[in-house]
Design an enzyme around this catalytic site. Sequence first.
Site, PDB file in Angstrom:
ATOM      1  CE1 TYR A 198      32.721  42.774  49.252  1.00  0.00           C
ATOM      2  CE2 TYR A 198      33.277  43.943  47.575  1.00  0.00           C
ATOM      3  CZ  TYR A 198      33.202  43.744  48.530  1.00  0.00           C
ATOM      4  OH  TYR A 198      34.060  44.524  49.430  1.00  0.00           O
ATOM      5  N   GLY A 228      42.377  35.908  49.278  1.00  0.00           N
ATOM      6  CA  GLY A 228      43.772  35.673  50.080  1.00  0.00           C
ATOM      7  C   GLY A 228      44.824  34.910  49.094  1.00  0.00           C
ATOM      8  N   GLY A 284      45.574  35.871  46.511  1.00  0.00           N
ATOM      9  CA  GLY A 284      46.405  36.723  44.778  1.00  0.00           C
ATOM     10  C   GLY A 284      46.169  36.915  43.740  1.00  0.00           C
ATOM     11  N   GLY A 331      43.637  38.702  42.464  1.00  0.00           N
ATOM     12  CA  GLY A 331      42.720  40.282  42.105  1.00  0.00           C
ATOM     13  C   GLY A 331      44.641  40.464  41.866  1.00  0.00           C
ATOM     14  CG  ASN A 384      34.807  47.950  47.879  1.00  0.00           C
ATOM     15  OD1 ASN A 384      35.384  47.203  48.297  1.00  0.00           O
ATOM     16  ND2 ASN A 384      34.794  47.369  47.114  1.00  0.00           N
ATOM     17  CE1 TYR A 395      40.949  46.622  42.911  1.00  0.00           C
ATOM     18  CE2 TYR A 395      40.141  48.359  43.997  1.00  0.00           C
ATOM     19  CZ  TYR A 395      39.902  47.412  42.916  1.00  0.00           C
ATOM     20  OH  TYR A 395      39.327  46.876  42.337  1.00  0.00           O
TER      21      TYR A 395
END
Length: 160
Positions: free
Chosen positions: A27, A95, A97, A99, A126, A133
Amino acid sequence: MTNLSIRKAKPGDEDIILTLLYELAQYEKLTDKFKITREVILRDYLSAQPLCNCDLAYEDDAPAGVATWYWTYTSFAATRGIYLEDLFVRPQFRGRGYGKALLANLAKHAVAAGASRVEWSVLDWNRPSIEFYESLRAERVNGWYIYRLADDALQALGKR
């Protein structure tokens, strides 16, 4: 969130840790820098005194994400901190939650230890991660640059 669980990595998790970190390297377009092996994971993440901590997120029995981190010390504040080295959620699990849950788990470790902060770096391109964040009220540290002494420069200075 569906059936999410987060747990500390343990011996036997080497292959999934290796896979998740390689997917992160893909990634981030950094596979040319990817040197970690199962043996390194056993030595540095899963030994009796690990150099790096690793938390794994699962949806039911499917590995969904990883967070690797280690303790730091901030001299001026005279407190511990945590440096988040890697945070990755597989695309098919984004998507939901996960992370945020991995970061919340890390924040619990920090708070329980009396740490004053959790810090990390993010690649400047990114945008999805930066927005994520900032949605958590994390702040970019202005006035600081990250420096790295590596490869030939490290070897040369180390020989002085």
